[in-house]
Structures are given as C-alpha cells and as structure tokens.
Design a protein around this motif. Structure first.
Motif, PDB file in Angstrom:
ATOM      1  N   GLU A 232       1.047  -1.194   0.022  1.00 40.50           N
ATOM      2  CA  GLU A 232      -0.335  -0.293   0.146  1.00 40.50           C
ATOM      3  C   GLU A 232       0.771   1.430   0.110  1.00 40.50           C
ATOM      4  OE1 GLU A 232      -3.955   1.727   2.316  1.00 40.50           O
ATOM      5  OE2 GLU A 232      -3.412   0.150   3.105  1.00 40.50           O
ATOM      6  N   GLN A 233       1.928   1.394   0.941  1.00 44.86           N
ATOM      7  CA  GLN A 233       3.125   2.212   0.859  1.00 44.86           C
ATOM      8  C   GLN A 233       3.189   2.132  -0.582  1.00 44.86           C
ATOM      9  OE1 GLN A 233       6.043   1.664   3.633  1.00 44.86           O
ATOM     10  NE2 GLN A 233       4.719   2.565   5.504  1.00 44.86           N
ATOM     11  N   ALA A 234       3.617   1.788  -1.728  1.00 43.47           N
ATOM     12  CA  ALA A 234       4.182   2.055  -2.842  1.00 43.47           C
ATOM     13  C   ALA A 234       3.297   2.402  -3.538  1.00 43.47           C
ATOM     14  CB  ALA A 234       4.438   0.655  -3.597  1.00 43.47           C
ATOM     15  N   ARG A 235       2.379   2.317  -3.376  1.00 43.49           N
ATOM     16  CA  ARG A 235       0.501   2.777  -4.137  1.00 43.49           C
ATOM     17  C   ARG A 235       0.473   4.454  -3.972  1.00 43.49           C
ATOM     18  NH1 ARG A 235      -1.496  -2.311  -2.872  1.00 43.49           N
ATOM     19  NH2 ARG A 235      -3.055  -1.855  -0.865  1.00 43.49           N
ATOM     20  N   GLU A 236       0.714   5.106  -2.153  1.00 41.37           N
ATOM     21  CA  GLU A 236       0.630   5.434  -1.949  1.00 41.37           C
ATOM     22  C   GLU A 236       1.368   6.774  -2.413  1.00 41.37           C
ATOM     23  OE1 GLU A 236       0.870   5.375   2.513  1.00 41.37           O
ATOM     24  OE2 GLU A 236      -1.097   5.033   2.612  1.00 41.37           O
ATOM     25  N   ARG A 237       3.321   6.379  -2.749  1.00 40.69           N
ATOM     26  CA  ARG A 237       4.402   7.093  -3.257  1.00 40.69           C
ATOM     27  C   ARG A 237       3.826   7.476  -4.339  1.00 40.69           C
ATOM     28  NH1 ARG A 237       7.129   3.801   0.151  1.00 40.69           N
ATOM     29  NH2 ARG A 237       7.434   2.098  -0.913  1.00 40.69           N
ATOM     30  N   ARG A 238       3.295   6.441  -5.358  1.00 40.03           N
ATOM     31  CA  ARG A 238       3.397   6.567  -7.182  1.00 40.03           C
ATOM     32  C   ARG A 238       2.174   8.011  -6.838  1.00 40.03           C
ATOM     33  NH1 ARG A 238      -0.893   4.909  -9.599  1.00 40.03           N
ATOM     34  NH2 ARG A 238      -0.681   5.292 -12.061  1.00 40.03           N
ATOM     35  N   GLU A 239       1.064   7.893  -6.076  1.00 40.48           N
ATOM     36  CA  GLU A 239       0.433   8.827  -6.310  1.00 40.48           C
ATOM     37  C   GLU A 239       0.517  10.311  -5.632  1.00 40.48           C
ATOM     38  OE1 GLU A 239      -2.793   8.455  -3.719  1.00 40.48           O
ATOM     39  OE2 GLU A 239      -4.220   6.019  -5.483  1.00 40.48           O
ATOM     40  N   SER A 240       1.492  10.341  -4.816  1.00 38.72           N
ATOM     41  CA  SER A 240       2.278  11.252  -4.479  1.00 38.72           C
ATOM     42  C   SER A 240       3.223  12.171  -5.573  1.00 38.72           C
ATOM     43  CB  SER A 240       2.934  10.950  -2.967  1.00 38.72           C
ATOM     44  OG  SER A 240       2.553  10.825  -2.245  1.00 38.72           O
ATOM     45  N   VAL A 241       3.471  11.539  -6.101  1.00 38.00           N
ATOM     46  CA  VAL A 241       4.630  11.566  -7.327  1.00 38.00           C
ATOM     47  C   VAL A 241       3.745  12.488  -8.315  1.00 38.00           C
ATOM     48  CG1 VAL A 241       6.183  10.858  -9.469  1.00 38.00           C
ATOM     49  CG2 VAL A 241       6.589  10.225  -6.565  1.00 38.00           C
ATOM     50  N   LEU A 242       2.379  11.536  -8.488  1.00 35.75           N
ATOM     51  CA  LEU A 242       1.825  11.949  -9.913  1.00 35.75           C
ATOM     52  C   LEU A 242       0.682  13.407  -9.684  1.00 35.75           C
ATOM     53  CD1 LEU A 242       0.466   8.209 -10.940  1.00 35.75           C
ATOM     54  CD2 LEU A 242       2.138  10.186 -12.480  1.00 35.75           C
ATOM     55  N   ARG A 243       0.697  13.622  -8.045  1.00 38.16           N
ATOM     56  CA  ARG A 243      -0.027  14.704  -8.330  1.00 38.16           C
ATOM     57  C   ARG A 243       0.251  16.342  -8.181  1.00 38.16           C
ATOM     58  NH1 ARG A 243      -2.215  11.507  -3.504  1.00 38.16           N
ATOM     59  NH2 ARG A 243      -0.658  12.179  -2.253  1.00 38.16           N
ATOM     60  N   VAL A 244       1.913  15.570  -8.172  1.00 43.40           N
ATOM     61  CA  VAL A 244       2.772  17.214  -8.782  1.00 43.40           C
ATOM     62  C   VAL A 244       2.469  18.140  -9.459  1.00 43.40           C
ATOM     63  CG1 VAL A 244       5.596  17.545  -8.815  1.00 43.40           C
ATOM     64  CG2 VAL A 244       4.562  15.557  -7.119  1.00 43.40           C
ATOM     65  N   PRO A 245       2.755  17.517 -11.271  1.00 43.29           N
ATOM     66  CA  PRO A 245       2.396  18.391 -12.082  1.00 43.29           C
ATOM     67  C   PRO A 245       1.026  18.805 -11.826  1.00 43.29           C
ATOM     68  CG  PRO A 245       2.332  16.210 -12.704  1.00 43.29           C
ATOM     69  CD  PRO A 245       2.233  15.837 -11.320  1.00 43.29           C
ATOM     70  N   LEU A 331      10.117   9.416 -11.327  1.00 46.78           N
ATOM     71  CA  LEU A 331      10.875  10.144 -13.035  1.00 46.78           C
ATOM     72  C   LEU A 331      10.031  10.075 -13.660  1.00 46.78           C
ATOM     73  CD1 LEU A 331      14.494  11.588 -12.654  1.00 46.78           C
ATOM     74  CD2 LEU A 331      12.384  12.903 -12.241  1.00 46.78           C
ATOM     75  N   VAL A 332       9.985   8.711 -13.974  1.00 48.09           N
ATOM     76  CA  VAL A 332      10.088   7.268 -14.954  1.00 48.09           C
ATOM     77  C   VAL A 332       7.696   7.670 -15.327  1.00 48.09           C
ATOM     78  CG1 VAL A 332       9.708   4.928 -16.121  1.00 48.09           C
ATOM     79  CG2 VAL A 332      11.539   5.985 -15.115  1.00 48.09           C
ATOM     80  N   ASP A 333       7.338   7.895 -13.548  1.00 49.94           N
ATOM     81  CA  ASP A 333       5.776   7.713 -13.533  1.00 49.94           C
ATOM     82  C   ASP A 333       5.849   9.694 -14.207  1.00 49.94           C
ATOM     83  OD1 ASP A 333       5.743   5.616 -12.664  1.00 49.94           O
ATOM     84  OD2 ASP A 333       5.502   5.794 -10.365  1.00 49.94           O
ATOM     85  N   LEU A 334       6.604  10.659 -13.991  1.00 47.73           N
ATOM     86  CA  LEU A 334       6.378  11.507 -14.641  1.00 47.73           C
ATOM     87  C   LEU A 334       6.369  12.073 -15.549  1.00 47.73           C
ATOM     88  CD1 LEU A 334       8.193  14.185 -11.486  1.00 47.73           C
ATOM     89  CD2 LEU A 334       5.371  14.119 -11.935  1.00 47.73           C
TER      90      LEU A 334
END
Length: 407
Positions: A232-245, A331-334
């Motif tokens: 679940e923490q990995a999912r939360e980290r991904r969401e945090s990154v994708l909220r940046v833009p 960065l890959v996610d971004l």
C-alpha cells in the motif's frame, strides 16, 4: 515457426520468463543442447555458447531470464530441462548454488577489483554441477577497468564456464562493443498487460481487480506491478508523484515539491535497506566475536571496528544507489504523465501510462499547449540525465520542477 522447433514447457524455471515466448524458446533450445553436449553428444554449432547478453527495457525480466537459463544448465532432472523442483534448480533461483555466482551491484558501479576476483573464480572447474555460471546483473555498471578484465575472460573462457550479462541495451554506452561481439544477444520485450495480470492473479494470489490495475499502470515492469499490488505504501508514493504536475501552481511550490520528491526517494531507500543493513551489522559483529571476553579480545574488537567501518561504507554506497533508483522511478512516472497529456491532446487513442489519472492528464491537456507539454517532458528526461551524471539530486529536481511550473 518451424515444425521441428522444440516445445518449451510452461512449467519449471520457464514459467518465470513471463511474456517472452521467443526468448524462452531460444534459451530452452540452448539448455537442451548444453545437456547433450555435456553427455558427449554432437550438437549444432552455436546451439550453446559461452557468453550471453540479455537486453531489454526495465521490468522486462532480464535477470529472471538469465537465472532461468542458469538453473536449466544446472538442472539434475534427467527427464526435464529446468524442472524447477530439483535441488539444483531451487538453489540457483535462490542464489545459493555453489557453481553459480550472481553479481548484483550494490553501489553505482562494479569495480575492477571485484571483477578480477570474479574472473579468477570463474576459471575453476564446476564443483557440483555441469557448468560454472557467472551472472552479472546491471553489467552496464561495469567501470572501464572492470569491463577490460571481463573481456579477457570472455575471449578465452574455460570450457565449462558460461557468462550471463544483463543490460538495458547492446548500445556501446551500456556494453562495450568488444564484449557484445563475443556474446549471443537475447532481446527481451516489454511484457503485455494481460501476461502480467495473469502472473499476479495465478502465482501471487492477488485479487483480480487489483492485479488488472497494477498491470495497467506498471509500465510493463513485472516487479513494479507486484509491489504496487502488494504494498500500500508503494501505491501511496506513486500517487504523491503523480499529483506533482498539477500541484505546483506557485513558484514557491517548486522547492516544496522538490524536497518532497527527494525525501520520498530517501524514505523508500531506507525502507528497502533497513532490515538488511541491521542483519549485516549483527552478523558481522557475531563473526568478529562481539561480546567475547578473555585473551585477544582487544585485538578482535579493533579488527571488528575496522570491518564495521568497511561495511558501513558499502551500505552507504548501496543506499545512494537505492535512492537514485527510487528517484529515477518517480521520474519515469512523471514522464509517463506528460506522455499521457500529449496522447490526450492529439487524440491518438494510444494506451495511457496512468489510466487511473486520466482525469488529471485531460485537465492538463485542456490547459497546456502541445509545445508546453513537450517541454515539460523534456525537462523530466533532462533531470534523469543529470542524475546519471551525479548532479546533486535536490538541485537536479529543483531545476526540473522550475520548468514544469513555467512550461
């Protein structure tokens, strides 16, 4: 496909090579030829070779395919090549087989000293199996000196030694031309979403809906899909990154977001290495006689302190690499998000990298020009390049986010 092509079993070690039917067939044929060769039979020239180079994008399963070949070469089942059940197959897959040396670089590079020791060990005859196998993950991290040391061994290999190298590509920046020219190249592709979801459902017992979601957003990276589905923490980290833009409305937000991204990578690196670091320290202290009394204790303690400092140095290097890897993944996610914006903007109909963030990418597409989205994508790619050149992470990320803010 020729009618006389061997039928590759879908079980045993070959079941681990997901979404790679062509590569799996090549490897199975080679392992089968190696078994006949070891038995003294004649095999076609080139059916089995002493050096292999596994290439493919991140998550394609380069090291998994290499381990599958290593296990098949050592397999002791007389009826199946790479059964996955015998002691040889199990120990190879677990990384404990006496004749299979797996090199996983813990720092940012593989040193010449480490490679020379490895080459020396590779010259010995197999002790329990038919082959001595040297598997080098991330062989693109070889220093120039290490690559030269490996080249000498690949040019004149011992008769029962096989080298398995893994790298993102066969480009000279990843693998030197001289080493590549002496290897048989196995090119892996990005696994299809359905194949990844099937593995998560059937082998890992993941809920079907969660498996489908993880497979659709992992970018073809099987290991990433597994982490997203189970952590679940990995999912939360991904969401945090994708909220940046869409979260950097003011220029002041650039510095807050940059610190957050770097901190996120540091936290992930600590989480990944914390238990292992502590176990290594305790194991070293025990091996050096910590807590002992009597004659020689002072000298042993001095030696233990020196060994502990060396261990801490290696752990620091591993932590740096883990942090860089975690930041690169962000960065890959971004980059995937900005690609989604361009796809939405042009109406191409291609699959999105982040379908669960389709609303966000559509909002960005309605507000930005195509040129602006492309500049943002280029800024992310430039940041990845800067990190590869050892620019301080916070500075590289702040420069990227400044461009993401202004467009």
């Amino acid at each position: 496909m020729p009618t006389d092509a061997p039928e590759v079993p879908g079980t045993g070690v070959w079941a681990e090579v997901v979404g790679q039917p062509d590569a799996r067939r090549v490897l199975f044929t080679a392992a089968e030829a190696a078994r006949r060769q070891a038995a003294g039979e004649d095999v076609p020239p080139g059916a089995m070779t002493h050096a292999w180079l596994f290439t493919g994008p991140p998550g394609s399963g380069r090291s998994i395919a290499a381990r599958a070949l290593a296990a098949a070469l050592e397999c002791s089942d007389p009826q199946q090549v790479g059964c996955g059940r015998c002691n040889a197959c199990r120990t190879v897959l677990q990384g404990t087989h006496a004749d299979v040396k797996v090199v996983v670089p813990e720092g940012l590079s593989i040193s010449v000293a480490e490679m020379r020791a490895l080459v020396q060990a590779s010259a010995r005859r197999p002790s329990t199996g038919q082959w001595r196998v040297v598997l080098i993950e991330d062989s693109d991290r070889l220093t120039e000196g290490a690559a030269n040391a490996l080249l000498k061994a690949v040019e004149e290999p011992p008769p029962r030694t096989v080298f398995l190298l893994c790298a993102p590509s066969d480009h000279p920046e990843d693998v030197s031309v001289t080493i590549r020219s002496r290897c048989r190249v196995v090119q892996l592709r990005t696994p299809l979403t359905d194949a990844i979801a099937e593995v998560l459902r059937d082998r890992d017992g993941v809920d079907p809906q969660l498996a489908e979601w993880a497979a659709s957003v992992c970018g073809g990276h099987i290991g990433r899909a597994r982490r997203l589905a189970t952590d679940e923490q990995a999912r939360e980290r991904r969401e945090s990154v994708l909220r940046v833009p869409l979260g950097i409305g003011r220029f002041a937000d650039v510095f807050t977001a940059a610190g957050g991204l770097v901190k996120l990578a540091e936290t992930e690196a600590v989480t990944a290495n914390e238990q292992r670091d502590e176990a290594e320290r305790e194991e070293l202290k025990t091996a050096m006689g910590a807590g002992g009394t009597g004659k020689g204790t002072a000298q042993a303690t001095k030696g233990a302190n020196a060994a502990l400092k060396e261990l801490e140095k290696r752990q620091k290097s591993r932590a740096t690499r883990s942090q860089r890897d975690a930041l690169d993944l962000a960065l890959v996610d971004l980059a995937g998000f900005y690609r989604d914006v361009l796809i939405t903007k042009t109406g191409s109909g291609a699959a999105l990298n982040h379908p669960d963030f389709a609303r966000s990418s559509a909002k960005a597409a309605s507000e930005w020009t195509s040129e602006s989205a492309l500049r943002r994508l280029e800024a992310v790619l430039a940041c990845r390049t800067a990190l590869g050149q050892n620019v301080k992470p916070l500075i590289a990320v702040e420069a990227m986010l400044a461009t993401l803010h202004t467009g």
